[in-house]
Design a protein around this motif. Structure first.
Motif, mmCIF file in Angstrom:
data_model
loop_
_atom_site.group_PDB
_atom_site.id
_atom_site.type_symbol
_atom_site.label_atom_id
_atom_site.label_comp_id
_atom_site.label_asym_id
_atom_site.label_seq_id
_atom_site.Cartn_x
_atom_site.Cartn_y
_atom_site.Cartn_z
ATOM 1 N N LEU B 28 0.832 -1.210 0.000
ATOM 2 C CA LEU B 28 0.000 0.000 0.000
ATOM 3 C C LEU B 28 0.867 1.261 0.000
ATOM 4 N N ALA B 29 1.988 1.191 0.730
ATOM 5 C CA ALA B 29 2.853 2.365 0.832
ATOM 6 C C ALA B 29 3.347 2.809 -0.549
ATOM 7 N N GLY B 30 3.466 1.851 -1.454
ATOM 8 C CA GLY B 30 4.008 2.211 -2.767
ATOM 9 C C GLY B 30 2.989 2.163 -3.892
ATOM 10 N N CYS B 31 1.714 1.950 -3.587
ATOM 11 C CA CYS B 31 0.730 1.783 -4.671
ATOM 12 C C CYS B 31 -0.493 2.683 -4.433
ATOM 13 N N ALA B 32 -0.537 3.767 -5.175
ATOM 14 C CA ALA B 32 -1.626 4.744 -4.994
ATOM 15 C C ALA B 32 -2.983 4.123 -5.360
ATOM 16 N N ALA B 33 -2.993 3.260 -6.377
ATOM 17 C CA ALA B 33 -4.270 2.662 -6.827
ATOM 18 C C ALA B 33 -4.879 1.812 -5.715
ATOM 19 N N CYS B 34 -4.022 1.075 -5.012
ATOM 20 C CA CYS B 34 -4.539 0.212 -3.941
ATOM 21 C C CYS B 34 -4.970 1.031 -2.728
ATOM 22 N N ARG B 35 -4.251 2.137 -2.481
ATOM 23 C CA ARG B 35 -4.679 3.015 -1.365
ATOM 24 C C ARG B 35 -6.063 3.593 -1.670
ATOM 25 N N GLU B 36 -6.255 3.945 -2.931
ATOM 26 C CA GLU B 36 -7.563 4.484 -3.335
ATOM 27 C C GLU B 36 -8.642 3.402 -3.193
ATOM 28 N N GLU B 37 -8.258 2.178 -3.553
ATOM 29 C CA GLU B 37 -9.216 1.066 -3.452
ATOM 30 C C GLU B 37 -9.592 0.819 -1.980
ATOM 31 N N LEU B 38 -8.597 0.938 -1.112
ATOM 32 C CA LEU B 38 -8.871 0.760 0.324
ATOM 33 C C LEU B 38 -9.818 1.863 0.818
ATOM 34 N N ASP B 39 -9.608 3.090 0.358
ATOM 35 C CA ASP B 39 -10.508 4.191 0.742
ATOM 36 C C ASP B 39 -11.931 3.911 0.265
ATOM 37 N N ARG B 40 -12.024 3.443 -0.962
ATOM 38 C CA ARG B 40 -13.366 3.152 -1.511
ATOM 39 C C ARG B 40 -14.040 2.035 -0.717
ATOM 40 N N THR B 41 -13.239 1.044 -0.312
ATOM 41 C CA THR B 41 -13.798 -0.057 0.486
ATOM 42 C C THR B 41 -14.298 0.456 1.832
ATOM 43 N N ARG B 42 -13.490 1.328 2.461
ATOM 44 C CA ARG B 42 -13.901 1.897 3.758
ATOM 45 C C ARG B 42 -15.152 2.743 3.597
ATOM 46 N N ASN B 43 -15.212 3.537 2.531
ATOM 47 C CA ASN B 43 -16.397 4.373 2.303
ATOM 48 C C ASN B 43 -17.636 3.511 2.058
ATOM 49 N N LEU B 44 -17.428 2.421 1.317
ATOM 50 C CA LEU B 44 -18.568 1.526 1.067
ATOM 51 C C LEU B 44 -19.072 0.932 2.381
ATOM 52 N N ASP B 45 -18.141 0.519 3.239
ATOM 53 C CA ASP B 45 -18.560 -0.062 4.520
ATOM 54 C C ASP B 45 -19.322 0.956 5.367
ATOM 55 N N LEU B 46 -18.889 2.218 5.296
ATOM 56 C CA LEU B 46 -19.617 3.272 6.036
ATOM 57 C C LEU B 46 -21.025 3.433 5.464
ATOM 58 N N LEU B 47 -21.087 3.381 4.145
ATOM 59 C CA LEU B 47 -22.387 3.525 3.472
ATOM 60 C C LEU B 47 -23.327 2.375 3.852
ATOM 61 N N LEU B 48 -22.758 1.182 3.939
ATOM 62 C CA LEU B 48 -23.587 0.001 4.256
ATOM 63 C C LEU B 48 -24.183 0.108 5.660
ATOM 64 N N ARG B 49 -23.516 0.842 6.529
ATOM 65 C CA ARG B 49 -24.044 0.993 7.896
ATOM 66 C C ARG B 49 -25.231 1.939 7.941
ATOM 67 N N LYS B 50 -25.488 2.629 6.837
ATOM 68 C CA LYS B 50 -26.634 3.551 6.813
ATOM 69 C C LYS B 50 -27.944 2.834 6.506
ATOM 70 N N ILE B 51 -27.858 1.524 6.230
ATOM 71 C CA ILE B 51 -29.098 0.788 5.941
ATOM 72 C C ILE B 51 -29.957 0.784 7.204
ATOM 73 N N PRO B 52 -31.249 1.141 7.065
ATOM 74 C CA PRO B 52 -32.102 1.168 8.265
ATOM 75 C C PRO B 52 -32.096 -0.183 8.959
ATOM 76 N N GLU B 53 -32.010 -0.160 10.290
ATOM 77 C CA GLU B 53 -31.935 -1.406 11.076
ATOM 78 C C GLU B 53 -33.241 -2.196 11.024
ATOM 79 N N GLY B 54 -34.335 -1.501 11.247
ATOM 80 C CA GLY B 54 -35.624 -2.190 11.278
ATOM 81 C C GLY B 54 -35.814 -2.877 12.614
ATOM 82 N N GLU B 55 -37.032 -2.830 13.127
ATOM 83 C CA GLU B 55 -37.276 -3.549 14.379
ATOM 84 C C GLU B 55 -38.689 -4.102 14.410
ATOM 85 N N ILE B 56 -38.865 -5.091 15.252
ATOM 86 C CA ILE B 56 -40.185 -5.700 15.396
ATOM 87 C C ILE B 56 -41.057 -4.716 16.176
ATOM 88 N N SER B 57 -42.222 -4.416 15.603
ATOM 89 C CA SER B 57 -43.035 -3.365 16.230
ATOM 90 C C SER B 57 -43.614 -3.832 17.570
#
Lengths: 186, 313
Positions: B28-57
């Protein structure tokens, strides 16, 4: 891993044993302990509250029928999730055509680029959920177990009855697709 | 180290060993493309946490509903027994009403041998004779046919399914659905031939898979697929999953069976499970032949070029 520490498998094992010895109350306790997780998991698989409730309740009914022969080789929760996965797969299979129509409708819904604060978090979450529902079955299952339960690859593999490498590969494929579909938000 | 997206994600998920982690961090230290890919993966994981939880009423209502479903299903089990009894009684009564007086005494019906004979006959007239004999047996005949769905010989199961389907009685159908544990499914209209989505037929495929695994012989399964199941998506999904499980079993006989199946049936290649077997002294040759014939390429027994080839696909 959140749920693992939240739900002590030893307590589940004791409840299963009590149920096998004839205590109906022990089954109620098992339902109470896992109903929220089961419902949420099914909600993420189906995207519909009513269906999530139906499948999760059906899962408990099936668990009730099969619990007599449960030997505790897996944690109760993993075993229950496996039942839920199978029930969901059955539904997907038997209603494949209907499902396809619904996915087509989702595809027709335009997804606009992110507009920061203008977009409500809830709406964004729903868009993400819709994109997950478009994934192939196995990728969706792996993604949901990973996201919702925050499970490690090994436990996901145990629940789905597949290999560690299979989980890793499907998660990679699912993320690749989601990164493409949600590029405007990343 | 080359760029490997799945390693970046495994890193993000905390699945790498300390050594793998170190290697990736160096990369990663020497590969900008992979660092960018890691950022995108982290951003995706943050986005996935925005899915509504939902609960039994209403949790208590939920629990009551589960209890009620359990009670109803128990009731249904008893109704199943009662239905079986009533069905037998009806069939028996019909038989008693229509049987000719001069009907000669029959030899006891040998269910398995009759079903095996049924499966080997192609002529409709001969098959109808066997079918008539089963119908004439009344309740015991129907019971035996349903029991034969669980027979260890898949040919007996298939024949039993065929005979039961030809009786075309809605109550027999309900019992079949119950046997297959798929009560939510419904089949064709009365009088129509049952199609492959019929759960009893699907159950036969599952049984054929079990038999193939037990005997390390997919012969029956292949015949069944050729006859009817090659296009059915449920069957193919189940086959794919099963073949993958066999490959991961770590047992040579099961892995050999799965490679044979992959060579015979056009399933998607689970290459990530196959490539490690290239090094196996017992199975390497089979795997290589399979990969060559399915891809038209030949990268030899080194898994790396094969891996690159499949990843590029």
């Amino acid at each position: 891993m959140g749920e693992v520490s939240e739900f002590d498998p030893v307590v589940d094992a004791e409840l299963v044993l009590r149920f096998q010895e004839g205590s109906e109350g022990a089954f109620d306790d098992l339902v109470r302990r896992h109903m929220d997780a089961a419902y949420r998991f099914c909600l993420r698989l189906t995207g519909r509250g009513s269906e999530a409730e139906e499948i999760s309740q059906e899962g408990f009914v099936r668990a009730y029928r099969m619990l007599g022969s449960f030997r505790g080789e897996a944690h109760f929760r993993s075993w229950l999730f496996r039942i839920l996965i199978n029930l969901h797969r059955d539904r997907v299979r038997s209603r494949r055509r209907e499902e396809r129509r619904k996915l087509e409708m989702v595809e027709k819904k335009p997804v606009q680029a992110a507009v920061g604060s203008e977009l409500e978090a809830r709406e964004l979450g729903e868009i993400v959920q819709q994109r997950i529902l478009k994934l192939p079955d196995r990728q969706r299952e792996v993604m949901q177990l990973h996201t919702d339960r925050n499970l490690g690859y090994r436990e996901i593999a145990q629940i789905l009855g597949c290999s560690y490498e299979d989980v890793k590969m499907n998660l990679c494929l699912a993320r690749k697709k989601l990164k493409q579909d949600l590029a405007g938000y990343l | 180290m080359n760029c490997q997206p799945e390693q970046i994600e495994a890193y993000q998920d905390g699945e790498l060993s300390p050594r793998e982690k170190l290697e990736l961090e160096e990369h990663l230290a020497g590969c900008a493309a992979c660092r960018e890919e890691l950022d995108r993966t982290r951003n995706l994981d943050l986005l996935l946490r925005k899915i509504p939880e939902g609960e039994i009423s209403d949790r208590e209502r939920y629990l009551k509903e589960v209890r009620s479903l359990v009670r109803r299903r128990r009731g249904l089990s008893w109704m199943g027994v009662a239905a079986l009894f009533l069905l037998g009684l009806t069939v028996w009564n019909v038989y008693e009403a229509i049987k000719p007086d001069e009907d000669p005494p029959r030899e006891p019906l040998s269910i398995r041998s009759e079903l095996l004979r049924f499966s080997s006959l192609e002529e409709e007239t001969s098959r109808k004779e066997i079918l008539d004999r089963f119908q004439a047996e009344g309740e015991p005949g129907i019971r035996a046919l349903i029991a034969a769905l669980e027979d260890e010989d898949v040919r007996v199961q298939i024949a039993a399914t065929q005979v039961l389907s030809k009786i075309r009685d809605e109550r027999v159908r309900e019992l079949l659905l119950k046997v297959a544990d798929r009560p939510e499914e419904t089949g064709g209209e009365d009088g129509e031939e049952w199609d492959l989505e019929d759960p009893a037929i699907t159950a036969c495929f599952y049984r054929a898979m079990e038999v193939a695994e037990r005997d390390s012989d997919p012969g029956n399964l292949f015949s069944l697929l050729e006859e009817a199941g090659g296009e059915d998506p449920e069957i193919m999904d189940a086959l794919s999953e099963w073949v993958e499980n066999l490959l991961q079993s770590g047992r040579v006989s099961r892995q050999r069976l799965s490679i044979r199946i992959l060579g015979h049936v056009g399933l998607e290649l689970p290459w990530w499970n196959l490539l490690p077997l290239l090094a196996s002294p017992e199975l390497g040759g089979m795997v290589l032949d399979l990969l060559r014939s399915r891809t038209g390429k030949d990268f030899g027994s080194d898994p790396e070029p094969w891996r690159r080839h499949f990843q590029e696909l």
